[in-house]
Design a protein around this motif. Structure first.
Motif, PDB file in Angstrom:
ATOM      1  N   ASN A  26       0.827  -1.210   0.000  1.00  0.00           N
ATOM      2  CA  ASN A  26       0.000   0.000   0.000  1.00  0.00           C
ATOM      3  C   ASN A  26       0.863   1.262   0.000  1.00  0.00           C
ATOM      4  OD1 ASN A  26      -2.587   1.374   0.241  1.00  0.00           O
ATOM      5  ND2 ASN A  26      -1.871   1.942   2.271  1.00  0.00           N
ATOM      6  N   HIS A  27       1.987   1.198   0.711  1.00  0.00           N
ATOM      7  CA  HIS A  27       2.900   2.343   0.776  1.00  0.00           C
ATOM      8  C   HIS A  27       3.351   2.745  -0.634  1.00  0.00           C
ATOM      9  CE1 HIS A  27       6.106   4.919   2.239  1.00  0.00           C
ATOM     10  NE2 HIS A  27       6.931   4.296   1.403  1.00  0.00           N
ATOM     11  N   PHE A  28       3.571   1.761  -1.481  1.00  0.00           N
ATOM     12  CA  PHE A  28       4.038   2.049  -2.841  1.00  0.00           C
ATOM     13  C   PHE A  28       2.887   2.387  -3.802  1.00  0.00           C
ATOM     14  CE2 PHE A  28       7.525  -0.538  -1.120  1.00  0.00           C
ATOM     15  CZ  PHE A  28       8.565   0.346  -1.341  1.00  0.00           C
ATOM     16  N   THR A  29       1.740   1.742  -3.608  1.00  0.00           N
ATOM     17  CA  THR A  29       0.662   1.928  -4.594  1.00  0.00           C
ATOM     18  C   THR A  29      -0.267   3.113  -4.265  1.00  0.00           C
ATOM     19  OG1 THR A  29      -0.660   0.275  -3.437  1.00  0.00           O
ATOM     20  CG2 THR A  29       0.578  -0.477  -5.362  1.00  0.00           C
ATOM     21  N   PRO A  31       0.113   6.357  -3.375  1.00  0.00           N
ATOM     22  CA  PRO A  31       0.296   7.644  -4.087  1.00  0.00           C
ATOM     23  C   PRO A  31      -0.115   7.550  -5.555  1.00  0.00           C
ATOM     24  CG  PRO A  31       2.301   7.019  -2.915  1.00  0.00           C
ATOM     25  CD  PRO A  31       1.377   5.857  -2.850  1.00  0.00           C
ATOM     26  N   LYS A  32       0.204   6.416  -6.168  1.00  0.00           N
ATOM     27  CA  LYS A  32      -0.130   6.228  -7.595  1.00  0.00           C
ATOM     28  C   LYS A  32      -1.662   6.156  -7.762  1.00  0.00           C
ATOM     29  CE  LYS A  32       1.114   5.487 -11.792  1.00  0.00           C
ATOM     30  NZ  LYS A  32       1.657   6.583 -12.560  1.00  0.00           N
ATOM     31  N   ILE A  33      -2.335   5.461  -6.831  1.00  0.00           N
ATOM     32  CA  ILE A  33      -3.799   5.349  -6.908  1.00  0.00           C
ATOM     33  C   ILE A  33      -4.425   6.736  -6.769  1.00  0.00           C
ATOM     34  CG2 ILE A  33      -5.844   4.466  -5.681  1.00  0.00           C
ATOM     35  CD1 ILE A  33      -4.190   1.924  -5.078  1.00  0.00           C
ATOM     36  N   LYS A  34      -3.873   7.564  -5.843  1.00  0.00           N
ATOM     37  CA  LYS A  34      -4.407   8.923  -5.660  1.00  0.00           C
ATOM     38  C   LYS A  34      -4.230   9.732  -6.952  1.00  0.00           C
ATOM     39  CE  LYS A  34      -4.522  12.841  -2.500  1.00  0.00           C
ATOM     40  NZ  LYS A  34      -5.341  13.516  -3.463  1.00  0.00           N
ATOM     41  N   GLU A  35      -3.066   9.552  -7.577  1.00  0.00           N
ATOM     42  CA  GLU A  35      -2.784  10.240  -8.847  1.00  0.00           C
ATOM     43  C   GLU A  35      -3.829   9.860  -9.903  1.00  0.00           C
ATOM     44  OE1 GLU A  35       1.068   9.683 -11.104  1.00  0.00           O
ATOM     45  OE2 GLU A  35       1.798  10.401  -9.168  1.00  0.00           O
ATOM     46  N   VAL A  36      -4.102   8.559  -9.998  1.00  0.00           N
ATOM     47  CA  VAL A  36      -5.073   8.044 -10.981  1.00  0.00           C
ATOM     48  C   VAL A  36      -6.451   8.649 -10.708  1.00  0.00           C
ATOM     49  CG1 VAL A  36      -6.336   5.963 -11.669  1.00  0.00           C
ATOM     50  CG2 VAL A  36      -3.865   5.890 -11.462  1.00  0.00           C
ATOM     51  N   GLU A  37      -6.855   8.648  -9.425  1.00  0.00           N
ATOM     52  CA  GLU A  37      -8.196   9.151  -9.079  1.00  0.00           C
ATOM     53  C   GLU A  37      -8.293  10.660  -9.309  1.00  0.00           C
ATOM     54  OE1 GLU A  37      -8.988   7.538  -5.191  1.00  0.00           O
ATOM     55  OE2 GLU A  37      -9.767   5.697  -6.084  1.00  0.00           O
ATOM     56  N   ASP A  38      -7.205  11.393  -8.999  1.00  0.00           N
ATOM     57  CA  ASP A  38      -7.201  12.839  -9.240  1.00  0.00           C
ATOM     58  C   ASP A  38      -7.324  13.140 -10.735  1.00  0.00           C
ATOM     59  OD1 ASP A  38      -7.079  13.379  -6.605  1.00  0.00           O
ATOM     60  OD2 ASP A  38      -4.957  13.933  -6.541  1.00  0.00           O
ATOM     61  N   GLY A  61     -12.373  17.493   2.258  1.00  0.00           N
ATOM     62  CA  GLY A  61     -13.587  17.302   3.041  1.00  0.00           C
ATOM     63  C   GLY A  61     -13.394  16.297   4.173  1.00  0.00           C
ATOM     64  N   THR A  62     -14.379  16.225   5.035  1.00  0.00           N
ATOM     65  CA  THR A  62     -14.314  15.243   6.126  1.00  0.00           C
ATOM     66  C   THR A  62     -15.464  14.248   5.966  1.00  0.00           C
ATOM     67  OG1 THR A  62     -15.621  16.736   7.487  1.00  0.00           O
ATOM     68  CG2 THR A  62     -13.228  16.792   7.798  1.00  0.00           C
ATOM     69  N   GLY A  63     -15.402  13.152   6.687  1.00  0.00           N
ATOM     70  CA  GLY A  63     -16.462  12.142   6.653  1.00  0.00           C
ATOM     71  C   GLY A  63     -16.627  11.566   5.258  1.00  0.00           C
ATOM     72  N   ASP A  64     -17.836  11.674   4.712  1.00  0.00           N
ATOM     73  CA  ASP A  64     -18.101  11.097   3.395  1.00  0.00           C
ATOM     74  C   ASP A  64     -17.661  11.995   2.249  1.00  0.00           C
ATOM     75  OD1 ASP A  64     -19.174   8.640   4.170  1.00  0.00           O
ATOM     76  OD2 ASP A  64     -21.073   9.583   4.691  1.00  0.00           O
ATOM     77  N   PHE A  65     -17.106  13.155   2.582  1.00  0.00           N
ATOM     78  CA  PHE A  65     -16.677  14.075   1.529  1.00  0.00           C
ATOM     79  C   PHE A  65     -15.184  13.960   1.284  1.00  0.00           C
ATOM     80  CE2 PHE A  65     -20.704  15.782   2.770  1.00  0.00           C
ATOM     81  CZ  PHE A  65     -21.239  16.204   1.566  1.00  0.00           C
ATOM     82  N   GLY A  66     -14.820  13.881  -0.002  1.00  0.00           N
ATOM     83  CA  GLY A  66     -13.411  13.907  -0.379  1.00  0.00           C
ATOM     84  C   GLY A  66     -13.053  15.339  -0.734  1.00  0.00           C
ATOM     85  N   THR A  67     -12.270  15.502  -1.782  1.00  0.00           N
ATOM     86  CA  THR A  67     -11.849  16.843  -2.177  1.00  0.00           C
ATOM     87  C   THR A  67     -13.051  17.665  -2.655  1.00  0.00           C
ATOM     88  OG1 THR A  67      -9.837  15.781  -2.928  1.00  0.00           O
ATOM     89  CG2 THR A  67     -10.150  18.071  -3.586  1.00  0.00           C
ATOM     90  N   ILE A  68     -13.114  18.916  -2.195  1.00  0.00           N
ATOM     91  CA  ILE A  68     -14.173  19.826  -2.654  1.00  0.00           C
ATOM     92  C   ILE A  68     -13.483  20.935  -3.458  1.00  0.00           C
ATOM     93  CG2 ILE A  68     -15.975  21.439  -1.914  1.00  0.00           C
ATOM     94  CD1 ILE A  68     -16.111  19.705   0.707  1.00  0.00           C
ATOM     95  N   PHE A  69     -13.949  21.115  -4.692  1.00  0.00           N
ATOM     96  CA  PHE A  69     -13.350  22.119  -5.574  1.00  0.00           C
ATOM     97  C   PHE A  69     -14.247  23.367  -5.554  1.00  0.00           C
ATOM     98  CE2 PHE A  69     -12.304  17.904  -7.077  1.00  0.00           C
ATOM     99  CZ  PHE A  69     -10.944  17.955  -7.306  1.00  0.00           C
ATOM    100  N   ILE A  70     -13.632  24.523  -5.240  1.00  0.00           N
ATOM    101  CA  ILE A  70     -14.409  25.772  -5.223  1.00  0.00           C
ATOM    102  C   ILE A  70     -14.003  26.591  -6.448  1.00  0.00           C
ATOM    103  CG2 ILE A  70     -14.991  27.817  -3.856  1.00  0.00           C
ATOM    104  CD1 ILE A  70     -13.692  26.197  -1.467  1.00  0.00           C
ATOM    105  N   LEU A  71     -14.993  26.947  -7.256  1.00  0.00           N
ATOM    106  CA  LEU A  71     -14.716  27.692  -8.478  1.00  0.00           C
ATOM    107  C   LEU A  71     -15.148  29.142  -8.300  1.00  0.00           C
ATOM    108  CD1 LEU A  71     -14.894  24.624  -9.404  1.00  0.00           C
ATOM    109  CD2 LEU A  71     -15.439  25.512 -11.654  1.00  0.00           C
ATOM    110  N   ASN A  72     -14.173  30.032  -8.237  1.00  0.00           N
ATOM    111  CA  ASN A  72     -14.464  31.464  -8.126  1.00  0.00           C
ATOM    112  C   ASN A  72     -14.310  32.113  -9.494  1.00  0.00           C
ATOM    113  OD1 ASN A  72     -12.918  30.699  -5.357  1.00  0.00           O
ATOM    114  ND2 ASN A  72     -14.525  32.181  -5.010  1.00  0.00           N
ATOM    115  N   ALA A  73     -15.123  33.190  -9.714  1.00  0.00           N
ATOM    116  CA  ALA A  73     -14.942  33.938 -10.967  1.00  0.00           C
ATOM    117  C   ALA A  73     -13.527  34.502 -10.948  1.00  0.00           C
ATOM    118  CB  ALA A  73     -15.970  35.055 -11.036  1.00  0.00           C
ATOM    119  N   LYS A  74     -12.859  34.525 -12.101  1.00  0.00           N
ATOM    120  CA  LYS A  74     -11.451  34.946 -12.194  1.00  0.00           C
ATOM    121  C   LYS A  74     -11.197  36.258 -11.448  1.00  0.00           C
ATOM    122  CE  LYS A  74      -8.438  32.715 -15.043  1.00  0.00           C
ATOM    123  NZ  LYS A  74      -7.677  31.778 -14.304  1.00  0.00           N
TER     124      LYS A  74
END
Lengths: 177, 222
Positions: A26-29, A31-38, A61-74
């Motif tokens: 798991n230590h080796f795989t 980071p690669k799995i996170k890369e794939v999912e990202d 995010g916490t609990g059932d939430f993973g990364t939350i992307f916030i999109l602001n106007a430029k």
């Protein structure tokens, strides 16, 4: 010593040994799995919005939430949309259904995508391609499940519900607190 | 039984899928494309060879075997599940498209009857090298069987043969020549059972023919 107890200890030792081996792999795989999912998430995100038009920030995010992307106007602090990575229990105990749900500031659902599930190929394709008929995040009354894929459909509805419960607070600045 | 016979028996005489009819459920589910079948074969090969070797090493140690015997099935499952989890993690990291395509059938290798069956029937009673050879033969026999099914299903159902990733052979010209469309039914579950049944019928017919020939020769020779 009791023979049964010794056998149990042997089994326990083997289990520990296997656990250590798995943690090494798991230590080796991981980071690669996170890369794939990202990569999958950003690909989906670029299908929802023209990313060049927004300043994008990420909150873990916490609990059932993973990364939350916030999109602001430029160049502004105005939140135009929030894209949630959210998980809920589906068909398999070992793997939750993970979704990306993009909600605009007017609470309309811009788009959504099932990132991972544990259904078989045929049912999986039905789930990924299905239109769940959710137009506004605060109104899930028209939700269309997929026939024969009840548990995963319920998990997807649970994902929308989780987002609907927090979206108002997040648009009000809850994420930056 | 010499080493060559030990290896070859899994390919034809004791083929786990076509002769013993073991591990049918995942086999029929993943054979929608040749690529899936190749991926599943790699996973099963890794798990079967190593589980046979590890279990044989444990059971060939007299002291350890005595302790393990009352809990041997949980021990087999722990070993097999560990190997399957390694396959799952590596596939998720380095072969994501195959990982998503095989889906739930990767973790289900844990309960594949072929692997537990070989552990109990062969590896626990034979030497490590023989167990390793048996595992390799059985895994390759299983792989050959699911690849054969997938070739029929993908060709008849989609008119293609996907070997790996973008490496695909387009055989649609055959359907164009015959002026028909690929028969999509063959990539559905019903197509899996139909293909499997037809291949089994063909194998049985060939085997019966061979046995009749052999019986006639024995009779003629007195």
């Amino acid at each position: 010593m009791n023979k049964g107890l010794v056998s149990g200890l042997v089994l326990l030792s083997l289990g520990l040994l296997c656990g250590i081996l798995l943690s090494v792999v798991n230590h080796f795989t991981a980071p690669k799995i996170k890369e794939v999912e990202d990569a999958i998430k950003y690909e989906a995100l670029s299908g929802f919005y023209t990313l060049a038009d927004y300043d994008i920030s990420e909150v873990e995010g916490t609990g059932d939430f993973g990364t939350i992307f916030i999109l602001n106007a430029k160049g502004t602090e105005d939140i135009q949309a929030i894209v949630y990575t959210v998980r809920a229990q589906g068909y398999s105990d070992s793997q939750k259904v993970e979704m990306l749900i993009a909600v605009n500031s007017d609470l309309s659902v811009e788009n959504y995508q099932v990132v991972s599930h544990s259904e078989t190929t045929g049912f999986g394709a039905d789930i990924v391609d299905n239109d769940f008929n959710v137009l506004k995040i605060d109104d899930l009354s028209g939700f269309d499940a997929v026939a024969g894929v009840t548990k995963t459909s319920n998990a997807i509805k649970a994902c929308f519900t989780l987002v609907s419960e927090r979206i108002a607070a997040d648009l009000g600045g809850g994420l930056s607190e | 039984m010499n080493k060559k016979d030990n290896f070859v028996k899994g390919l034809i005489k004791e083929n786990p899928l076509f002769v013993s009819l073991l591990g049918m459920c995942p086999s029929l589910a993943v054979t929608t494309s040749l690529e899936n079948a190749i991926g599943m074969t790699l996973g099963v090969f890794f798990v079967l060879v190593l589980s046979n070797l590890i279990i044989s090493l444990i059971m060939n140690n007299k002291k350890l075997a005595e302790l393990v015997k009352p809990v041997r099935i949980p021990v087999y499952i722990v070993v097999i599940a560990t190997l399957v989890t390694i396959v799952e993690m590596v596939m998720h990291a380095y072969l994501p498209s195959l990982y998503f395509s095989l889906g739930v059938f990767i973790p289900l290798i844990v309960v594949n009857c072929i692997i537990l069956g070989r552990a109990e029937a062969f590896a626990s009673e034979n030497k490590p090298v023989d167990s390793l050879i048996d595992g390799a033969g059985m895994a390759l026999g299983y792989g050959a069987a699911i690849m054969l099914i997938s070739i029929f299903r993908e060709f008849l159902g989609k008119g293609t043969l996907t070997i790996w990733g973008d490496l695909q052979i387009n055989l649609a010209f055959i359907f164009n020549f015959l002026k028909i469309e690929p028969i999509a039914m063959f990539v559905q579950p019903v197509g899996a059972f139909l293909t499997f049944g037809l291949i089994l019928a063909a194998i049985t017919a060939i085997s019966n023919n061979y046995q009749n020939k052999l019986a006639k020769e024995v009779k003629n020779n007195g």
